[in-house]
Design an enzyme around this catalytic site. Structure first.
Site, PDB file in Angstrom:
ATOM      1  N   ARG A  21       0.794  -1.237   0.072  1.00 23.59           N
ATOM      2  CA  ARG A  21       0.227  -0.149   0.005  1.00 23.59           C
ATOM      3  C   ARG A  21       0.872   1.191   0.122  1.00 23.59           C
ATOM      4  NH1 ARG A  21      -3.586  -1.323   4.958  1.00 23.59           N
ATOM      5  NH2 ARG A  21      -1.708  -2.392   5.664  1.00 23.59           N
ATOM      6  N   LYS A  79       2.137   2.058   7.508  1.00 20.27           N
ATOM      7  CA  LYS A  79       2.627   1.106   8.620  1.00 20.27           C
ATOM      8  C   LYS A  79       3.719   1.708   9.478  1.00 20.27           C
ATOM      9  CE  LYS A  79       1.162  -2.309   9.382  1.00 20.27           C
ATOM     10  NZ  LYS A  79      -0.099  -2.674  10.176  1.00 20.27           N
ATOM     11  N   TYR A  98      -0.424   4.106  10.681  1.00 12.48           N
ATOM     12  CA  TYR A  98      -0.723   3.264  11.742  1.00 12.48           C
ATOM     13  C   TYR A  98       0.448   2.944  12.323  1.00 12.48           C
ATOM     14  CZ  TYR A  98      -5.056   2.077   9.087  1.00 12.48           C
ATOM     15  OH  TYR A  98      -6.278   2.228   8.478  1.00 12.48           O
ATOM     16  N   HIS A 100      -0.003   0.806  16.331  1.00 14.19           N
ATOM     17  CA  HIS A 100      -0.404  -0.431  17.069  1.00 14.19           C
ATOM     18  C   HIS A 100       0.808  -0.527  17.894  1.00 14.19           C
ATOM     19  CE1 HIS A 100      -3.977  -1.460  14.622  1.00 14.19           C
ATOM     20  NE2 HIS A 100      -3.144  -1.231  13.527  1.00 14.19           N
ATOM     21  N   GLU A 122      -5.304   4.404  14.101  1.00 15.17           N
ATOM     22  CA  GLU A 122      -6.047   3.518  14.644  1.00 15.17           C
ATOM     23  C   GLU A 122      -6.730   4.085  15.855  1.00 15.17           C
ATOM     24  OE1 GLU A 122      -2.197   2.508  16.422  1.00 15.17           O
ATOM     25  OE2 GLU A 122      -2.740   3.006  14.402  1.00 15.17           O
ATOM     26  N   ASP A 274      -2.539  -7.747  14.763  1.00 17.69           N
ATOM     27  CA  ASP A 274      -1.675  -6.597  14.765  1.00 17.69           C
ATOM     28  C   ASP A 274      -1.565  -5.787  16.177  1.00 17.69           C
ATOM     29  OD1 ASP A 274      -4.175  -5.561  14.375  1.00 17.69           O
ATOM     30  OD2 ASP A 274      -3.887  -4.420  12.617  1.00 17.69           O
TER      31      ASP A 274
END
Length: 375
Positions: A21, A79, A98, A100, A122, A274
């Protein structure tokens, strides 16, 4: 962090394994430039999603090398930073991606040490509890979970040789979905559309009541409890883990002993990986080697599932992140938070501190109030 009208937005190429992506499309780049922002896109950043350098150049973006993309005022990614990217982190950087962090504590430490202001997609949360920047990827991951699970039940993929929807006179596969959020509901709907027998579990009676009006096919919604999980999991041909704790680690709902009771050749798709995973026997895998077999059960636990469909996922992601990026890069985070207060929940680190209480708790740290982090 205040931004001037000439602030720059950098789009590095994703380097996490099998991540294809990209954080911006050419059309979105054009919108940012109309706002007076400079857009620097690393060469090859969009190739995996079918977006060529020429597409970005035609939109007016400047094609740059890795270091220049990372030198922008605001760096936008898909990411979390990878070890080879840590050297680009710095105090005056605003990172939007993102993260996480509960599942990746090493990344949290590096962001804190570099004093990066990091806003995580997120944990941007609206007053109604919804997660606008996570929902599109959750929907895609849920749909993929049913699709992937169907393949894992096929004999050539190590499964029992079961067609998920069965056929005339033959029982379909039993699919058990843990969690009725966006991931779980999307997975349940697709599995039901393939004529599977679906059990959807959640702890919220209000959520299950809401879905009752929409459910179709063979979906049975049940209140989640330890006893219900212990009863259903051993009977599942396909188990899908879809629980979510915004900013925190996923709770472990299925222990190893329960996995041992599953029939050999059955399958698990742990979408919560994740966030650490909700199945005790799950370990994060990658797209090129996605399945581990534990106690005869195939475990699919890819940490970036939407990366399997990068064209769709990129378009879905950018459609929801762009308005927030325009606010952050155009006016600076302080003013953007005034306009879009949900961004305050997205603030994960700043000035060496963790600014999200759930993230801090998962990391065993004391949180700093988000507004204090913005001063």
């Amino acid at each position: 962090m205040a931004m001037s009208s000439t602030a720059s937005v950098g789009i590095p190429r994703e380097v996490k394994r099998d991540e294809r992506r990209v954080a911006l499309t050419p059309d979105a780049a054009r919108d940012l430039m109309r706002q007076g922002l400079a857009v620097w896109v690393e060469r090859g950043a969009g190739a995996g999603a079918g977006l060529a350098d020429d597409d970005f150049a035609a939109a007016g973006a400047v094609l740059v090398n890795t270091a220049t993309a990372w030198s922008a005022d605001v760096v936008v990614k898909v990411k979390e930073p990878q070890p080879e990217e840590y050297r680009f982190l710095r105090k005056d950087l605003l990172l939007f991606t993102y993260l996480h962090l509960a599942a990746y504590p090493a990344v949290a430490r590096v962001l804190m040490e570099a004093r990066v202001t990091a806003v995580a997609y997120e944990t941007v949360q609206l007053e109604d509890g919804s997660l606008p920047l996570l929902s599109p990827m959750s929907e895609i991951a849920g749909r993929l979970a049913a699709q992937v699970g169907a393949h894992l039940l096929e004999k050539p993929h190590g499964g029992r040789g079961i067609l998920i929807g069965g056929c005339t006179g033959v029982q379909p596969a039993r699919v058990v979905v843990l969690g009725a959020g966006t991931v779980g509901w999307s997975a349940a709907r697709i599995a039901a559309a393939m004529d599977a027998e679906v059990f959807l579990l959640d702890r919220s009676p209000a959520r299950l009541r809401q879905l009752e009006a929409e459910r179709r096919g063979r979906i049975v919604s049940l209140m989640s409890s330890r006893a219900t999980i212990e009863h259903l999991v051993p009977t599942a041909d396909l188990l899908i883990g879809a629980v979510l704790t915004p900013g925190g680690r996923a709770p472990t709902l299925v222990d190893e002993q329960l996995v041992q009771r599953m029939t050999p050749g059955s399958a698990i798709v742990d979408v919560a990986i994740d966030q650490g995973g909700c199945i005790a026997t799950s370990q994060e895998t990658v797209h090129t080697d996605p399945v581990r077999t534990v106690h005869g059960v195939g475990h699919y636990a890819v940490g970036n599932m939407p990366g399997a469909v990068p064209r769709t996922a990129t378009q879905a992601l950018v459609s929801v992140t762009l308005p927030y990026l325009q606010a952050i890069a155009g006016r600076g985070l302080r003013e953007a938070v005034t306009e879009k207060p949900e961004l305050l929940g997205g603030l994960n680190t700043a000035d060496g501190s963790v600014c999200h209480p759930t993230v801090a708790r998962a990391l065993g740290l004391e949180p700093r109030h988000p507004m204090a982090c913005l001063r």
